[in-house]
Scaffold this active site. Structure first.
Site, PDB file in Angstrom:
ATOM      1  N   HIS A 146       5.239   6.715   0.412  1.00 52.38           N
ATOM      2  CA  HIS A 146       5.083   7.419  -0.868  1.00 52.38           C
ATOM      3  C   HIS A 146       3.625   7.350  -1.323  1.00 52.38           C
ATOM      4  CE1 HIS A 146       9.593   6.281  -1.644  1.00 52.38           C
ATOM      5  NE2 HIS A 146       9.451   7.256  -0.748  1.00 52.38           N
ATOM      6  N   LEU A 147       2.773   8.109  -0.681  1.00 52.29           N
ATOM      7  CA  LEU A 147       1.336   8.041  -0.937  1.00 52.29           C
ATOM      8  C   LEU A 147       0.957   8.979  -2.079  1.00 52.29           C
ATOM      9  CD1 LEU A 147       0.073   8.207   2.781  1.00 52.29           C
ATOM     10  CD2 LEU A 147       1.121   6.294   1.547  1.00 52.29           C
TER      11      LEU A 147
END
Length: 540
Positions: free
Chosen positions: A472-473
């Protein structure tokens, strides 16, 4: 030289939706550049195929984080999609909006029109909810099909019953705006097949004469004339002459949190260090490009099941697997058409909190220690937890001007003391949920980390040696007002100080949502499409 009204870099979740929306106007021409190949791999479309695609450099960016003491000196694989659909073609297919307070916080920090009430209509426009849901909060007509889990395992039911016994209520719709509770995940799967953003939004629009989609086109530079973006130079192979494509109206970067920041940096847009490190002339100084990088960091526990309890580990082998394949072919519920995480728990690390600050996951299967999605040889289950809104921040930095060289990713996991405190609380909650009477009737023992690991120091040591990314960048092109020195784009996603250039992807998120990032990335792109087309915002 080709020329279009709009040039979009990236055909992932945001780029696919944007290209579809902008090309609805027959008077506007749109060119989309995707660094990867078409989505022809069959493993993309079979939901369980994510086990294969995550390891395939042909359809993924095989990024990894820089080692730190907080990861036991390890590099952690942080894979992102590199094909039509981007990460929506290789992810866990979970649809999770998060909490209203996530977006209200964005608005409170100077981003006008980004509160939850403002964004809810755009969430609704991007989904086609199939199943239970409040019609005033859930979309029904278009977009990603969002379905309920249809393959239900008895061990998952036992886990949920155990959580209810701990005082965690069942929640039939965690995307309603009230997230707290336990239940089954909603996912982007329809009739046993993954539905990526590309398949949901753009695939059906490719017959439009004003839309040009180019694959294996790796953006190498944003072309500037003074302070205006006028196009993109891209490469189809490492050695060769770049192709130029010009934009009459706007260049839109939707390459994802890592690649968007890198592209800006190699184009001379960013902090002062790019001059010495990359040998690039600074065309436009923006110190926030590549900073504010965040990700969710998860630690997972494994329990070994008692003899006679069948889990995914056994169902994925031999004759049992053949039976599951036959069920999938007949469009019946099967392990091939499930998301990797089955059960969600959104709960609190400490009593007294107003809202959950933890996301926990449960799967009726287990993977070998230190191996990415390789099933254990014995029947087992897995549960893990991560902090909703980590305070630890890092950076993404290009290593060179060569866009075939992966950038440096440093999320600085667990560098903030509050993150450590919440992470430990999440680990203890996970162990409690796995040790309920309902679960212990089916489980033999804890195998990872093992009951000998008890103290905070021992648990933290385990987390450092075994914790991992959730992919989840966010945050490297932070949205914020000009008064924020680290903001990269304004609240209409225009790059500060430049014209003709926007960023539309997860990199603009100023802070982490209490969720997987996919649903909010789609919402961002839907909202941006109205900005770009000059449409009035949908009423809050």
């Amino acid at each position: 030289m080709d020329e279009f009204d709009y040039v979009i870099v990236g055909c992932g979740a945001a780029g696919s939706l944007l290209a579809a929306r902008l090309s609805e106007d027959p008077t506007a021409t749109v060119c989309v550049l995707e660094a990867g190949p078409p989505d022809r791999s069959p493993w993309i479309h079979v939901p369980a195929g994510f086990i294969k695609t995550l390891k395939d450099p042909g359809v993924t960016w095989q990024f990894s984080t820089e080692p730190t003491e907080n990861t036991g000196g390890r590099r952690i694989a942080t894979v992102q999609g590199r094909t039509l659909g981007g990460s929506s073609s290789v992810n866990g297919m979970i649809y999770n909006r998060g909490q209203p307070g996530d977006l209200d916080s964005w608005a409170q920090h100077g981003n006008r029109g980004w509160g939850y009430a403002d964004c809810l209509p755009y969430y609704m426009r991007t989904e086609r909810r199939i199943g239970f849901g409040d019609a005033t909060r859930r979309g029904r007509e278009q977009g990603i099909p969002v379905t309920d889990m249809d393959w239900i395992h008895p061990v998952s039911e036992a886990f949920i019953e155990g959580c209810v016994g701990l005082g965690i209520p069942r929640n039939p719709d965690y995307n309603s705006g009230d997230q707290a509770g336990v239940g089954y995940y909603q996912r982007a799967i329809l009739n046993g097949r993954r539905v990526s953003a590309y398949r949901a939004f753009l695939h059906g629009a490719l017959s439009r004469p004003n839309l040009d989609l180019r694959t294996n086109a790796r953006a190498a530079e944003v072309m500037l004339e003074g302070k205006r973006a006028v196009g993109i130079r891209y490469l189809s192979e490492r050695v060769g002459t770049p192709t130029e494509v010009r934009a009459r109206r706007e260049v839109i970067l939707s390459g994802g949190t890592a690649n968007t920041a890198r592209l800006l940096q190699v184009s001379g847009i960013g902090p002062s260090w790019i001059k010495d490190r990359l040998g690039v002339e600074i065309r436009h100084a923006l110190p926030g490009v590549g900073e504010n990088f965040r990700d969710h960091y998860a630690s997972r526990f494994v329990m070994r099941a008692k003899p006679g309890v069948l889990t995914l580990n056994e169902l994925a082998r031999g004759l049992r697997l053949g039976g599951q394949v036959a069920r999938w072919a007949a469009r019946r519920p099967s392990i091939l058409a499930t998301a990797p995480s089955h059960v969600h728990v959104f709960w609190k690390s400490f009593e007294g909190l107003d809202q959950p600050d933890l996301q926990c996951v449960f799967t009726p299967g287990s993977y070998k220690e230190g191996m990415v999605y390789v099933l254990d040889d014995y029947p087992g289950v897995t549960a893990g937890a991560w902090q909703h809104r980590p305070e630890s921040k890092g950076w993404v930095r290009a290593r060179s001007r060569d866009v075939f060289e992966d950038p440096e990713l440093q999320p600085n996991y667990l560098s903030d003391p509050m993150d450590v405190r919440v992470h430990l609380a999440g680990m203890r909650l996970t162990r409690r949920m796995l040790s309920t009477p309902q679960m212990m009737a089916l489980m033999a023992k804890e195998t990872l980390p093992g009951t000998q690991v008890q103290t905070d120091d021992e648990l933290l040591d385990f987390a450092k040696r075994n914790g991992s990314t959730t992919y989840h960048l966010i945050g490297t092109c932070k949205m914020g007002p000009e008064t924020d020195p680290m903001a990269v784009v304004d609240d209409r996603l225009r790059v500060h100080g430049l014209s003709g250039l926007r960023v539309v992807d997860a990199s603009i998120m100023p802070s982490m949502t209490s969720a997987n990032t996919y649903a909010t990335t789609l919402m961002i792109a839907e909202k941006a499409s109205d900005f770009i087309r000059g449409r009035e915002a949908v009423a809050a």
